[in-house]
Enzyme design. Structure first.
Site: not given
Ligand code: GDP
Ligand code: IMO
Ligand code: MG
Length: 426
Positions: A13-14, A16, A40-41, A224, A299
């Site tokens: 959830d960085e 990406k 969840g991107h 991840q 997400s």
């Molecule tokens: P991913 O799984 O690495 O793609 O990240 P996620 O989408 O799960 O979580 C990142 C969240 O942070 C999402 O809700 C994005 O819309 C949000 N986001 C991404 N970059 C920024 C940022 O620079 N600032 C803020 N406030 N939100 C951001």
């Molecule tokens: P994105 O791509 C954050 C975590 C789960 C749990 C562990 C194992 O959005 O960054 P799993 O269902 O994969 O067997 O769960 O990994 N996890 C994530 N945490 N972002 C994700 O994906 C994740 N996918 C799995 O919360 O701790």
């Molecule tokens: Mg995510």
């Protein structure tokens, strides 16, 4: 950027998805190579939010080919829902834009049920999985009994595998207190999924390899994060796939020397969903501030994310094992208004007295380490419309420069808001 990979440098959830969407403007192909719909991107374009679990984050760029390579595990129902959602909004009008690899393993109903039942069981370690069946599906892949995407197009092959699987799975389900499953119903449902997915099902890996060999702009999208890698992360609190840059090789068949850039993504702080060690976790109102300001709710599952300060030992480890050539720092805007910002520069182990510059491989040691902090003054200016490093408040610049120096990787991109526009190159 001929061949680049985007990798999560923390626990997922960085941001990406957001960074891949931006890079996809120039990429001719975006490839997912591991994981499944545990990902969840999130992409925000002109205020409109799209959350992608299966489909690569290049899909909103009409000219960008998107591929699920053989290392990905596919849940057909989720994939179809995502495809239909995108098409109803005018995306993916050309069906050849998306390829679902014939050799991907399929997530079956028994994988989801076993995943959920194991997490609820009194015995064993609760991981806090997403409940999407990822672990049990990869177990079957390694166990050489997976239903593959291509089997969905051949009902007889599908039936043989489902019948053989249920022979074992129903015993496991029963032991976990779950009702056994019926082969006929599954075969009928999954063959129907196969018919609907057929326009997208093609051999994937050769396409990717040929594109790389031809010097096309290919972007690999990690899911991840590094610390969730099944082999090198905080085992057993990890996902069931390899999440590091090297995984793209085995997940697609592209060799390591074909990759030019390894872009690590990190938040300006740190989050984790699910169980497991998290040395810089903030269990107080500061953590609550980050969760609210950063909208830190999963997400995929909607779970509140655990929040904490930036963990340099974990990032340093991520930089080294991924071969990171640059870092993208996201969510810097979330820290606006904090008086003091902390970074863990190392850990100390209270049992041995050792100072550690990287996470120890044993999660039980990581659980007990104490961060060694360095404090930075914060900033209060709104930075969400800043478009260059020089225009950031001096304290924000100092924070990023210190990070760069500690990790020894240049920061190439800074993100200051969820939308496409709120990003600048360094
Ligand atoms: P991913 O799984 O690495 O793609 O990240 P996620 O989408 O799960 O979580 C990142 C969240 O942070 C999402 O809700 C994005 O819309 C949000 N986001 C991404 N970059 C920024 C940022 O620079 N600032 C803020 N406030 N939100 C951001
Ligand atoms: P994105 O791509 C954050 C975590 C789960 C749990 C562990 C194992 O959005 O960054 P799993 O269902 O994969 O067997 O769960 O990994 N996890 C994530 N945490 N972002 C994700 O994906 C994740 N996918 C799995 O919360 O701790
Ligand atoms: Mg995510």
């Amino acid at each position: 950027m001929p061949t680049s990979v985007v990798i999560g440098a923390q626990w997922g959830d960085e941001g990406k998805g957001k960074i891949v969407d931006i890079l996809a403007e120039r990429a001719e192909m975006v490839v997912r190579f591991q994981g499944g719909n545990n990902a969840g991107h999130t992409l925000v374009i002109d205020g409109e939010k799209t959350v992608l679990h299966h489909i690569p984050s290049g899909i909103l760029r009409a000219g960008t080919e998107c591929i699920l390579a053989s290392g990905v595990v596919v849940d057909p129902a989720v994939c179809l829902r995502e495809i239909e959602g995108l098409r109803s909004r005018g995306y993916l009008a050309d069906r050849t834009q998306l390829t679902i690899g014939t050799e991907c393993s399929v997530i079956m109903p028994y994988h989801r049920m076993i995943d959920v039942a194991r997490e609820a069981a009194v015995h064993g370690t609760r991981i806090g999985t997403t409940g999407r069946g990822i672990g049990p599906c990869y177990e079957d892949r390694v166990g050489r009994r997976s239903v593959l995407v291509r089997d969905l197009l051949e009902p007889e092959a599908l039936r043989a595998k489902v019948v053989a699987s249920l022979f074992e799975k129903n015993t496991i389900l029963k032991a976990l207190g779950v009702e056994p499953l019926d082969a006929d119903a599954i075969v009928e449902e999954y063959a129907a999924f196969g018919e609907r997915l057929a326009p997208y099902v093609r051999e994937s890996n050769r396409r990717v390899r040929d594109a790389v060999r031809a010097g096309r702009n290919v972007l690999f999208e990690g899911a991840q994060g590094t610390m969730l890698d099944v082999g090198l992360g905080t085992y057993p609190f990890v996902t069931s796939s390899h999440t590091i840059s090297a995984a793209l090789c085995v997940g697609t068949g592209v060799p390591p020397n074909a990759v030019d850039d390894v872009i690590g993504i990190t938040k300006a702080y740190c989050t984790r969903v699910g169980e497991g060690p998290f040395p810089t976790e903030l269990d107080d109102e500061t953590g609550e501030f980050l969760r609210n300001a950063g909208a830190e709710f999963g997400s995929t599952t909607g779970r509140p994310r655990r929040c904490g300060w930036l963990d340099v030992p974990a990032l340093r480890f991520a930089a080294r094992i991924n071969g990171m050539t640059s870092l993208a720092v996201t969510k810097l805007d979330v820290m606006t208004g904090m008086d003091t910002i902390r970074i863990a520069t190392a850990y100390s182990d209270p049992v041995t007295g050792d100072v550690l510059d990287e996470p120890p491989p044993d999660s039980r040691v990581l659980e007990r380490v104490v961060p060694i902090w360095r404090d930075f003054p914060g900033w209060s200016e709104d930075i969400t419309t800043v478009t260059s490093f020089a225009d950031l408040p001096a304290t924000a610049q100092a924070y990023l420069l210190a990070l760069e120096e500690l990790i020894e990787v240049p920061i190439g991109t800074v993100s200051v808001g969820p939308s496409r526009r709120a990003t600048f190159e360094r």
